[in-house]
Structure formats: C-alpha cells, structure tokens
Write a protein that holds these residues in place. Structure first.
Motif, PDB file in Angstrom:
ATOM      1  N   GLY A   1      34.001  39.854  37.295  1.00 14.41           N
ATOM      2  CA  GLY A   1      34.632  40.832  36.425  1.00 14.41           C
ATOM      3  C   GLY A   1      34.946  42.146  37.095  1.00 14.41           C
ATOM      4  O   GLY A   1      35.232  43.134  36.410  1.00 14.41           O
ATOM      5  N   ARG A   2      34.923  42.186  38.422  1.00 12.67           N
ATOM      6  CA  ARG A   2      35.236  43.420  39.144  1.00 12.67           C
ATOM      7  C   ARG A   2      36.733  43.506  39.428  1.00 12.67           C
ATOM      8  O   ARG A   2      37.404  42.489  39.611  1.00 12.67           O
ATOM      9  CB  ARG A   2      34.454  43.478  40.455  1.00 12.67           C
ATOM     10  N   HIS A   3      37.238  44.734  39.471  1.00  5.78           N
ATOM     11  CA  HIS A   3      38.646  44.960  39.792  1.00  5.78           C
ATOM     12  C   HIS A   3      38.837  44.767  41.292  1.00  5.78           C
ATOM     13  O   HIS A   3      38.126  45.377  42.104  1.00  5.78           O
ATOM     14  CB  HIS A   3      39.057  46.370  39.378  1.00  5.78           C
ATOM     15  N   VAL A   4      39.801  43.948  41.655  1.00  5.04           N
ATOM     16  CA  VAL A   4      40.063  43.616  43.055  1.00  5.04           C
ATOM     17  C   VAL A   4      41.383  44.253  43.465  1.00  5.04           C
ATOM     18  O   VAL A   4      42.417  44.018  42.839  1.00  5.04           O
ATOM     19  CB  VAL A   4      40.135  42.094  43.264  1.00  5.04           C
ATOM     20  N   VAL A   5      41.333  45.074  44.510  1.00  4.05           N
ATOM     21  CA  VAL A   5      42.538  45.680  45.055  1.00  4.05           C
ATOM     22  C   VAL A   5      42.599  45.404  46.551  1.00  4.05           C
ATOM     23  O   VAL A   5      41.595  45.055  47.180  1.00  4.05           O
ATOM     24  CB  VAL A   5      42.596  47.207  44.794  1.00  4.05           C
ATOM     25  N   GLU A   6      43.784  45.577  47.083  1.00  4.05           N
ATOM     26  CA  GLU A   6      44.007  45.391  48.518  1.00  4.05           C
ATOM     27  C   GLU A   6      43.171  46.384  49.330  1.00  4.05           C
ATOM     28  O   GLU A   6      43.094  47.562  48.988  1.00  4.05           O
ATOM     29  CB  GLU A   6      45.489  45.593  48.797  1.00  4.05           C
ATOM     30  N   HIS A   7      42.566  45.904  50.410  1.00  2.00           N
ATOM     31  CA  HIS A   7      41.920  46.812  51.359  1.00  2.00           C
ATOM     32  C   HIS A   7      42.941  47.200  52.420  1.00  2.00           C
ATOM     33  O   HIS A   7      43.558  46.345  53.055  1.00  2.00           O
ATOM     34  CB  HIS A   7      40.716  46.146  52.031  1.00  2.00           C
ATOM     35  N   VAL A   8      43.139  48.505  52.590  1.00  2.00           N
ATOM     36  CA  VAL A   8      44.103  49.011  53.571  1.00  2.00           C
ATOM     37  C   VAL A   8      43.326  49.542  54.774  1.00  2.00           C
ATOM     38  O   VAL A   8      42.573  50.514  54.638  1.00  2.00           O
ATOM     39  CB  VAL A   8      44.975  50.123  52.966  1.00  2.00           C
ATOM     40  N   PRO A   9      43.466  48.936  55.949  1.00  2.00           N
ATOM     41  CA  PRO A   9      42.741  49.417  57.130  1.00  2.00           C
ATOM     42  C   PRO A   9      43.201  50.817  57.517  1.00  2.00           C
ATOM     43  O   PRO A   9      44.386  51.155  57.406  1.00  2.00           O
ATOM     44  CB  PRO A   9      43.109  48.397  58.216  1.00  2.00           C
TER      45      PRO A   9
ATOM     46  N   PRO B   1      45.187  38.953  36.077  1.00  2.00           N
ATOM     47  CA  PRO B   1      45.034  37.682  36.792  1.00  2.00           C
ATOM     48  C   PRO B   1      43.634  37.553  37.367  1.00  2.00           C
ATOM     49  O   PRO B   1      42.940  38.542  37.613  1.00  2.00           O
ATOM     50  CB  PRO B   1      46.093  37.767  37.902  1.00  2.00           C
ATOM     51  N   ARG B   2      43.211  36.321  37.588  1.00  2.00           N
ATOM     52  CA  ARG B   2      41.902  36.060  38.181  1.00  2.00           C
ATOM     53  C   ARG B   2      42.066  35.830  39.673  1.00  2.00           C
ATOM     54  O   ARG B   2      42.980  35.144  40.127  1.00  2.00           O
ATOM     55  CB  ARG B   2      41.246  34.835  37.549  1.00  2.00           C
ATOM     56  N   VAL B   3      41.166  36.411  40.433  1.00  2.00           N
ATOM     57  CA  VAL B   3      41.176  36.271  41.887  1.00  2.00           C
ATOM     58  C   VAL B   3      40.238  35.137  42.255  1.00  2.00           C
ATOM     59  O   VAL B   3      39.118  35.054  41.729  1.00  2.00           O
ATOM     60  CB  VAL B   3      40.730  37.584  42.557  1.00  2.00           C
ATOM     61  N   PRO B   4      40.647  34.228  43.141  1.00  2.00           N
ATOM     62  CA  PRO B   4      39.771  33.117  43.529  1.00  2.00           C
ATOM     63  C   PRO B   4      38.436  33.621  44.073  1.00  2.00           C
ATOM     64  O   PRO B   4      38.311  34.741  44.558  1.00  2.00           O
ATOM     65  CB  PRO B   4      40.578  32.392  44.613  1.00  2.00           C
ATOM     66  N   ASP B   5      37.428  32.757  43.988  1.00  2.00           N
ATOM     67  CA  ASP B   5      36.108  33.097  44.505  1.00  2.00           C
ATOM     68  C   ASP B   5      36.194  33.454  45.985  1.00  2.00           C
ATOM     69  O   ASP B   5      37.128  33.057  46.696  1.00  2.00           O
ATOM     70  CB  ASP B   5      35.142  31.917  44.333  1.00  2.00           C
ATOM     71  N   ASP B   6      35.200  34.212  46.439  1.00  2.00           N
ATOM     72  CA  ASP B   6      35.165  34.606  47.840  1.00  2.00           C
ATOM     73  C   ASP B   6      35.178  33.380  48.738  1.00  2.00           C
ATOM     74  O   ASP B   6      34.632  32.318  48.399  1.00  2.00           O
ATOM     75  CB  ASP B   6      33.894  35.416  48.131  1.00  2.00           C
ATOM     76  N   ALA B   7      35.806  33.538  49.893  1.00  2.00           N
ATOM     77  CA  ALA B   7      35.820  32.461  50.872  1.00  2.00           C
ATOM     78  C   ALA B   7      34.429  32.310  51.496  1.00  2.00           C
ATOM     79  O   ALA B   7      33.673  33.277  51.582  1.00  2.00           O
ATOM     80  CB  ALA B   7      36.853  32.754  51.954  1.00  2.00           C
TER      81      ALA B   7
ATOM     82  N   LEU C   1      41.034  40.469  38.613  1.00  2.00           N
ATOM     83  CA  LEU C   1      39.582  40.494  38.454  1.00  2.00           C
ATOM     84  C   LEU C   1      38.968  39.323  39.199  1.00  2.00           C
ATOM     85  O   LEU C   1      39.539  38.229  39.232  1.00  2.00           O
ATOM     86  CB  LEU C   1      39.190  40.413  36.974  1.00  2.00           C
ATOM     87  N   ASP C   2      37.778  39.542  39.788  1.00  2.00           N
ATOM     88  CA  ASP C   2      37.085  38.432  40.440  1.00  2.00           C
ATOM     89  C   ASP C   2      36.169  37.731  39.440  1.00  2.00           C
ATOM     90  O   ASP C   2      36.140  38.052  38.244  1.00  2.00           O
ATOM     91  CB  ASP C   2      36.346  38.904  41.698  1.00  2.00           C
ATOM     92  N   ASP C   3      35.418  36.737  39.930  1.00  2.00           N
ATOM     93  CA  ASP C   3      34.590  35.949  39.029  1.00  2.00           C
ATOM     94  C   ASP C   3      33.424  36.735  38.454  1.00  2.00           C
ATOM     95  O   ASP C   3      32.759  36.271  37.524  1.00  2.00           O
ATOM     96  CB  ASP C   3      34.083  34.691  39.751  1.00  2.00           C
TER      97      ASP C   3
END
Length: 268
Positions: A71-79, A5-11, A67-69
C-alpha cells in the motif's frame, strides 16, 4: 477517484534502503529503481498531478507508478545528488535555472483541473487557489540529475498561486536570511532574487506581487510551527522544539527589514 495502478512485487534480491533527508521523510525507502513512501488520503491526488506532468512532457518530476503490495506510493527513483546538503565539489543550481524550472512547472499545471474528489495535504493555507503548486520548492527537494533538475516530495502539493510557490523558493534558494545565518548578504540576496525572477520570466505585476509576498510566506512557516507547538501536532511540534520556529522568525524579520532593497532589485 480512479484507483491507482498496482506495482508488481519486488524482484528477488531487491532490498529496501532507507532514505534520509528532509524533516518528514520517515518510512521512505528505495527499492531498485523506485522510491516507496507511506501513502495517505492525498496519494491519489499526488498521482494525478504527477501523471499530468508526465503527460505534458515535464521532465523535472519523478513518474508516479502506483501502489505496491504493502500500500505504499511508488515513484520513479531519479539518480543524482541532492541540492541540500550540497556535497563537496558539486555546484549549486543557478537561480535562473531554478526560476525556469518553477515557470515550467506552473505552466504545465495552469489550466489543469484535478479530479473533483481530490484530497490534497496542504499544511499552510495559500494566498489564493489559482492552480496546483508544489508548496515546498526548496533545495532539500531538488535532485541534481545528470541531465536535469528533478523536484521530488510531492505529498504536500495542492492549490495555491505561482507567487506563493516562488516566494518560498526565493527564501530557500537565495537564501533570504541574515549573513550570519548563512545568507549571502543584502546586495547578493537582492541580486539572487532578481536572477530567480528573471529566470521565471516574471512580468512587472508579478514582481510587485512577489515583493509583497516574501515576508508573509516566510511568516507562514513560523505560524505553522508555532501552532504545532501549541497543539502538539507532529512533526511541527518537534521541529519547533529543535529551534526551527526561531529560524523562520529570524528570517521573516530580516526580509521585512530589507524589504525595500529586495523590492528594488525585483522592480528596478
């Protein structure tokens, strides 16, 4: 393999914060509540593994978002804080807790078949290929979150065995090393190894396999770095030049020297 899936652009206002740590983390950044890391041919397989873990309710891994715009793999950031290097005033995770995490992970992936065209990035051949494992279950890949332990950096996951993963975790978490190199001493190391196995719920046959695998798994890291040094393969050649090969040889020889005590602690 199914497209990620594609992740929306950064806010607007989101900034990229480089994340340090580990030995092969170049290009890893935090953006808001996500982590972005360079993708490769293995990324769809990693996404499939993390999706499987999320689907079965395994809480000790980040969610894979796609993937982001760029092409990087996007995963959840866990604090949380990393288990290595451990900040002052923070208690290290208990070895029994690490054992339970490893058992839950392996149980979640046992019997699951990756997509037939999955391409994993394994840098060391395992002893066998029974199920998908993490291959780098170590403090430098463990986040101490507020309510759980979270295992990160899944780029090297792939087929292996429960014992292969657990032997690596034993070296890293106990740790299995000489006392003058940060190890806890033979008696404490033996007790720590037993606590790890107890937390995992390892049966008698599994304890025998683990005892036999501790030295070969440790030597396998030395072999990887030595090969990287001879062939110029990065980042292993750089790590060899930084002395990591010598560290792994030292620890492998220590494990061999104390094999009887370690086996007794596991099987007594």
């Amino acid at each position: 393999m199914t497209a990620l899936p594609r992740v929306p652009d950064d806010a607007p206002g989101d900034v990229e914060e480089p994340l340090a740590g580990g030995n092969v983390s170049a290009g890893v950044v935090r953006v808001g509540d996500t982590v972005r890391r360079p993708a490769g041919p293995w990324t769809p397989a990693v996404h499939a593994v993390l999706t499987r873990l999320a689907d079965v309710g395994f809480r000790h891994a980040p969610r894979s978002l796609g993937l982001d715009d760029r092409g990087r793999h996007v995963v959840e950031h866990v604090p949380g804080v990393m288990a290595h290097p451990l900040p002052d005033g923070v208690t290290a995770p208990g070895l029994a807790d690490v054992g339970r995490l490893a058992r839950d992970l392996h149980d979640a992936l046992d019997g699951w078949s990756p997509p037939p065209d999955a391409r994993f990035q394994r840098v060391i051949p395992p002893d066998r290929e029974d199920l998908v494992i993490h291959h780098d279950l170590a403090p430098w890949n463990l986040v101490l979150a507020e309510d759980r332990l979270v295992l990160i950096d899944w780029d090297g996951c792939g087929p292996g065995t429960r014992t292969w993963d657990l032997a690596y975790a034993a070296h890293a978490f106990v740790p299995l090393a000489p006392a003058d190199a940060g190890g806890p001493g033979t008696d404490a190391a033996a007790a720590g190894l037993r606590a790890l196995a107890d937390g995992y719920g390892l049966d008698d046959a599994g304890r025998e396999r683990l005892a036999r695998t501790l030295a070969p798994r440790t030597w396998s890291m030395h072999t990887l770095l030595e090969h990287g040094h001879r062939t110029g393969t990065q980042p292993w050649a750089r790590l060899w030049d930084e002395g990591h090969g010598g560290f792994w040889r030292r620890d492998a020889e220590w494990v061999e020297e104390h094999a009887a005590a370690l086996r007794a602690a596991l099987t007594a």
